[in-house]
Design an enzyme around this catalytic site. Structure first.
Site, PDB file in Angstrom:
ATOM      1  N   LEU A  59       0.843  -1.200   0.000  1.00  0.00           N
ATOM      2  CA  LEU A  59       0.000   0.000   0.000  1.00  0.00           C
ATOM      3  C   LEU A  59       0.879   1.252   0.000  1.00  0.00           C
ATOM      4  O   LEU A  59       2.095   1.153   0.201  1.00  0.00           O
ATOM      5  CB  LEU A  59      -0.907  -0.046   1.235  1.00  0.00           C
ATOM      6  CG  LEU A  59      -1.931  -1.197   1.214  1.00  0.00           C
ATOM      7  CD1 LEU A  59      -2.516  -1.442   2.594  1.00  0.00           C
ATOM      8  CD2 LEU A  59      -3.023  -0.912   0.201  1.00  0.00           C
ATOM      9  N   LYS A  70      15.014   0.799   3.445  1.00  0.00           N
ATOM     10  CA  LYS A  70      14.356   1.190   2.185  1.00  0.00           C
ATOM     11  C   LYS A  70      14.360   2.714   2.013  1.00  0.00           C
ATOM     12  O   LYS A  70      14.658   3.235   0.929  1.00  0.00           O
ATOM     13  CB  LYS A  70      12.923   0.658   2.162  1.00  0.00           C
ATOM     14  CG  LYS A  70      12.061   1.189   1.045  1.00  0.00           C
ATOM     15  CD  LYS A  70      12.556   0.780  -0.329  1.00  0.00           C
ATOM     16  CE  LYS A  70      11.771   1.505  -1.414  1.00  0.00           C
ATOM     17  NZ  LYS A  70      12.323   1.251  -2.738  1.00  0.00           N
TER      18      LYS A  70
HETATM   19  P1  NAD Z   1       0.111   2.256  -6.384  1.00  0.00           P
HETATM   20  O1  NAD Z   1      -0.479   3.561  -6.029  1.00  0.00           O
HETATM   21  O2  NAD Z   1       0.276   1.874  -7.813  1.00  0.00           O
HETATM   22  O3  NAD Z   1      -0.711   1.071  -5.658  1.00  0.00           O
HETATM   23  C1  NAD Z   1      -1.272   1.184  -4.385  1.00  0.00           C
HETATM   24  C2  NAD Z   1      -2.581   0.389  -4.397  1.00  0.00           C
HETATM   25  O4  NAD Z   1      -3.148   0.430  -3.087  1.00  0.00           O
HETATM   26  C3  NAD Z   1      -3.634   0.961  -5.357  1.00  0.00           C
HETATM   27  O5  NAD Z   1      -4.084  -0.064  -6.224  1.00  0.00           O
HETATM   28  C4  NAD Z   1      -4.735   1.470  -4.432  1.00  0.00           C
HETATM   29  O6  NAD Z   1      -6.039   1.317  -5.002  1.00  0.00           O
HETATM   30  C5  NAD Z   1      -4.554   0.551  -3.236  1.00  0.00           C
HETATM   31  N1  NAD Z   1      -5.103   1.075  -1.982  1.00  0.00           N
HETATM   32  C6  NAD Z   1      -4.935   2.319  -1.464  1.00  0.00           C
HETATM   33  N2  NAD Z   1      -5.536   2.392  -0.259  1.00  0.00           N
HETATM   34  C7  NAD Z   1      -6.059   1.172  -0.012  1.00  0.00           C
HETATM   35  C8  NAD Z   1      -6.794   0.605   1.076  1.00  0.00           C
HETATM   36  N3  NAD Z   1      -7.077   1.330   2.153  1.00  0.00           N
HETATM   37  N4  NAD Z   1      -7.181  -0.688   0.996  1.00  0.00           N
HETATM   38  C9  NAD Z   1      -6.906  -1.424  -0.113  1.00  0.00           C
HETATM   39  N5  NAD Z   1      -6.217  -0.941  -1.175  1.00  0.00           N
HETATM   40  C10 NAD Z   1      -5.797   0.342  -1.124  1.00  0.00           C
HETATM   41  O7  NAD Z   1       1.525   2.208  -5.615  1.00  0.00           O
HETATM   42  P2  NAD Z   1       2.796   1.268  -5.959  1.00  0.00           P
HETATM   43  O8  NAD Z   1       3.650   1.998  -6.935  1.00  0.00           O
HETATM   44  O9  NAD Z   1       2.334  -0.113  -6.218  1.00  0.00           O
HETATM   45  O10 NAD Z   1       3.547   1.356  -4.537  1.00  0.00           O
HETATM   46  C11 NAD Z   1       3.134   0.603  -3.405  1.00  0.00           C
HETATM   47  C12 NAD Z   1       4.225   0.740  -2.344  1.00  0.00           C
HETATM   48  O11 NAD Z   1       5.469   0.243  -2.874  1.00  0.00           O
HETATM   49  C13 NAD Z   1       4.500   2.191  -1.916  1.00  0.00           C
HETATM   50  O12 NAD Z   1       4.794   2.229  -0.546  1.00  0.00           O
HETATM   51  C14 NAD Z   1       5.728   2.573  -2.756  1.00  0.00           C
HETATM   52  O13 NAD Z   1       6.470   3.607  -2.148  1.00  0.00           O
HETATM   53  C15 NAD Z   1       6.459   1.247  -2.804  1.00  0.00           C
HETATM   54  N6  NAD Z   1       7.352   1.037  -3.953  1.00  0.00           N
HETATM   55  C16 NAD Z   1       6.958   1.357  -5.223  1.00  0.00           C
HETATM   56  C17 NAD Z   1       7.825   1.112  -6.277  1.00  0.00           C
HETATM   57  C18 NAD Z   1       7.451   1.446  -7.714  1.00  0.00           C
HETATM   58  O14 NAD Z   1       8.339   1.406  -8.583  1.00  0.00           O
HETATM   59  N7  NAD Z   1       6.205   1.728  -8.019  1.00  0.00           N
HETATM   60  C19 NAD Z   1       9.072   0.520  -6.048  1.00  0.00           C
HETATM   61  C20 NAD Z   1       9.426   0.163  -4.745  1.00  0.00           C
HETATM   62  C21 NAD Z   1       8.556   0.423  -3.695  1.00  0.00           C
END
Ligand code: NAD
Length: 302
Positions: free
Chosen positions: A74, A182
């Site tokens: 999330l 991280k």
């Molecule tokens: P994203 O915004 O694409 O996905 C987050 C998901 O969580 C969404 O699908 C959203 O609908 C869902 N969501 C939000 N609130 C919710 C709730 N209360 N209950 C259920 N679902 C809920 O984000 P992401 O890019 O997948 O990143 C997720 C995590 O990973 C973050 O903490 C980010 O910092 C980390 N991260 C991302 C990357 C990247 O390249 N995108 C790389 C490493 C780490």
């Protein structure tokens, strides 16, 4: 807390099916794991269920049924806390988790909040491990993420085989250590990206073509992950489609800066980075990709 010597078995609950969560679920499915899936967005629930053969469920409280392990992916600590503990309006995962279960938070969160959440879960006999990841969407797809784990070593051992379906496990220390590592990794990554973008923009203004400057950096001591994997792929071509939001990178820098402040350390490079990324967040659209940091130093006349 259950039998820490034995790896978890049975279906895995997965919450958060966004840019990272969706491909991570596909790795788990390829590894033979049955999945129970939840995201606030019903379209994502259905799409990931179709891609993985998993079971979409309608609520957080329902998700953990029959699961010894629930994974969260999330945006940040407040969202993870609400999903795990519930809110005044809706019960969270804790309402459905059995004692002996383990929650693995793979989101990038604030380490001290993670420790506090672990304490809350322990009151219910539920263990917690933090296991944030690095490598972005491409390595989430290929199952080659770097996974930095914090928590009781017995609990980490219980979930190790599952996590290895998504990448390489690096044990960072006690609960919260993965999230600290991280945020610090992303500080170094963000500073390297911003420096690379500024260098290329200066080079172009001087008359050195962007790809030529990138090639020179990649053959020289300025080479870093961003010069190798972001400049040509997302920035020089103005694609800006890495799948990692600028707002999430800015959050990670604030997490690192809060940690340094809590530890009483002076960190001028980090503070400069926090300000730069906050400025980018204010100037660019809310859904900007993190590679759009390049726009801050682009020559104004093209
Ligand atoms: P994203 O915004 O694409 O996905 C987050 C998901 O969580 C969404 O699908 C959203 O609908 C869902 N969501 C939000 N609130 C919710 C709730 N209360 N209950 C259920 N679902 C809920 O984000 P992401 O890019 O997948 O990143 C997720 C995590 O990973 C973050 O903490 C980010 O910092 C980390 N991260 C991302 C990357 C990247 O390249 N995108 C790389 C490493 C780490």
């Amino acid at each position: 807390m259950g039998d820490a010597a034995n790896p978890v078995t049975g279906p895995i609950g997965f919450v958060g099916l966004g840019n990272m969560g969706a491909p991570m679920c596909e790795c788990l499915a390829r590894g033979g794991h049955a999945l129970r899936l939840f995201d606030l967005d019903g379209d994502k629930r259905r799409a990931v269920a179709e891609a993985t053969g998993g079971t979409p469920v309608d609520s957080l409280a329902e998700l953990p049924r029959g699961c010894q392990l629930v994974i969260t992916m999330l945006p940040d600590s407040p969202v993870v806390e609400a999903a795990v503990l519930g809110t005044a309006d809706s019960p969270g995962l804790v309402a459905g988790l059995e004692p002996g279960a383990v929650v693995v938070d793979m989101s990038s969160c604030a380490p001290l909040r993670t420790v506090a959440l672990g304490d809350r879960l322990a009151e219910h006999g539920i263990a917690m491990v933090d296991a944030p990841v690095s490598g972005g969407v491409p390595r989430a797809r290929s199952g080659k993420l770097a996974i930095m784990a914090g928590g009781d070593p017995d609990q980490v051992a219980r979930v190790r085989p599952v996590l290895q379906a998504m990448g390489t496990l690096l044990e960072a220390g006690p609960l919260g250590a993965g999230h600290a590592a991280k945020a610090l990794n992303n500080f170094v990554s963000a500073a390297g990206l911003a420096a690379a973008c500024e260098a290329v923009n200066i080079a172009r203004r001087f008359g050195i073509e962007g790809q030529r400057m990138t090639d020179i950096l990649n053959a020289s001591t300025g080479r870093n992950n961003s010069t190798e994997n972001k400049l040509a792929q997302y920035i020089l071509n103005h694609d800006y489609g890495s799948g990692f939001a600028l707002s999430l990178m800015a959050k990670d820098l604030t997490t690192a800066s809060d940690l340094a402040a809590e530890l009483g350390l002076d960190t001028p490079t980090l503070e400069t980075s926090v300000k730069l990324w906050a400025q980018a967040r204010a100037q660019l659209p809310a859904d900007a990709d993190h590679t759009e940091i390049a726009r801050l130093s682009e020559p104004k006349d093209g």
